[in-house]
Design an enzyme around this catalytic site. Sequence first.
Site, short mmCIF file in Angstrom:
data_model
loop_
_atom_site.label_atom_id
_atom_site.label_comp_id
_atom_site.label_asym_id
_atom_site.label_seq_id
_atom_site.Cartn_x
_atom_site.Cartn_y
_atom_site.Cartn_z
N SER A 201 -54.39 2.41 47.72
CA SER A 201 -52.94 2.47 47.80
C SER A 201 -52.39 1.13 48.29
CB SER A 201 -52.55 3.59 48.77
OG SER A 201 -51.19 3.49 49.09
N GLY A 202 -51.22 0.75 47.78
CA GLY A 202 -50.66 -0.54 48.16
C GLY A 202 -50.07 -0.61 49.56
N THR A 239 -44.33 3.15 31.69
CA THR A 239 -44.15 1.70 31.72
C THR A 239 -44.68 1.13 33.03
OG1 THR A 239 -42.23 1.87 30.31
CG2 THR A 239 -42.43 -0.15 31.60
N CYS A 326 -46.96 20.27 66.15
CA CYS A 326 -45.52 20.07 66.17
C CYS A 326 -45.08 18.88 65.35
CB CYS A 326 -45.05 19.90 67.61
SG CYS A 326 -45.16 21.45 68.49
#
Lengths: 415, 141
Positions: A201-202, A239, A326
Amino acid sequence: MSRIVYADNAATTRVSEQVLESMLPFYREVYGNPSSLYTLGQQAKAPLEEAREKVAKCLGARPNEIYFTSCGTESDNWAIKGVARALKGKGKNHIITSKFEHHAVLHTCEALEKEGFQVTYLDVYENGLVRPEDVETAITENTALVTIMYANNEIGTIQPIPEIGEICKKHGVLFHTDAVQAVGNVEINVKDQNIDLLSLSGHKIHAPKGVGALYVRTGVPLQNFIDGGAQERARRGGTENVAEIVGLATAMELACADIPGRIQRLSAMRDKLIHEVLKVDRARLNGDPIRRLPGNASFCFQGVEGESLLLLLDLKGISASSGSACTSGSLDPSHVLLSIGLPHEVAHGSLRLSLGDENTMEDVDYIIETLPGIIERLRSMSPLWDAIQTGKVSYDKYFTERKAPHTNRFLAVEH
Amino acid sequence: MAYSEKVMDHFANPRNVGEMKDANGMGEVGNPKCGDIMRMYIKVENNIIKDVSFMTFGCGAAIATSSMATEMIKGKSLDDALKLTNKAVMEALDGLPPVKVHCSVLAEQAIKAAISDYYRRQGIDPTPFVGEVPECEACEL
């Protein structure tokens, strides 16, 4: 006003100046569609392929084995569902993973169970590591894929990936790893480490959010996940996000340029942090002290609850995270902390500090100065701490003495 | 998830916090497995809650609702204090995120538990006044 310390680099990172600079031309001037024939389109095509080469180089892969995606989660979905569905017709309906994977992997496996796949969720040991021998034991003749994360996002433990890769190769089983947290922090070589598919992931490495990649070794059967046009050699429609892909490649190049240097710099900060924070009464480090990401320090403190800890840290300018229920929006604390054998009561008091390239030793000193007072304040109003101190309840067996790691030993385990 | 300014104020500057040595009623609800425990102390004189304090292990909302609830029953008669609902505590805090509603339930229960304890210490069966203090349903793990 107090200092601002961003210590949540495992959640995301700031887009670096170099990354941003490399991206801007593709918004302003070279905005053509790389699939278009005219000059403006072709001007975008060449950088796209350069980006692929850069990413491939960082992983020891070939450029045509890299596919750009929208994020790490998409890469995980594509790898796992793509292999499973491609091999289903060949009688392979079994997947092996671990109990403490990221939800991008766990929930994908759960979705496949509904499609009729069988999934083995391997136990994780107290030190936060999966054992290669457990992977080997779980492999059957129906196993299509093993998917084990390279490094855990919460407790930072680095898994024995080359060893698992070796086992998978021996048994002819495909091997995927979610390396989202590992890229830039561990030397990765997909060929040497027998990795067939790898997600990254970038935004964890100073590229923007919304861009990722999947490495797929040549010849791996993989069904398409996003159907569409002929982009990405007709394997992934849509694209191309040229600017962000270029940004990802710049970030990868920077992240992989000096991994030993980063390990040394970050682990020196991490080790000081661990050493000092463990001086707090009834505090523990989660995960193996040595086989862990250089920037990750994950703790539990008895008698305090993670969310209130985060809120008070935030009021002091420190951004961190917790595996407390939480903070998750559910009633259960983090599955990662439960998977390493911690009871709910202890998991609620967790804190993850993740350091990155922008942090300094002064940041660490500020955390060390600030954190103990916050814990003391919360404990002073905590009936649970009261019960712990008066001996009514005890969690001490989860808080045995641990030694802080040594930087040079950390380096040694990777090769 | 975002907390209101009032929640953040009561969380960061909790009112009536700490142990009360001379309390004549004390109630504790919640459990550590759920991640929140509320303990409420009251000092009752002539049926009036003269003083109240709390100790809470829990999230920001748990601490803020404890603080607000103590403010809302301080100086009130026991009957009035028993009428305090979790909804009223939430409204006084300008609302809570949906996943945090159970914290306000806990605050209401803690008050009821403390008043029950007071009655018991007086040798009075609390049930006709307080009713049953239900367990937090969120905690049934």
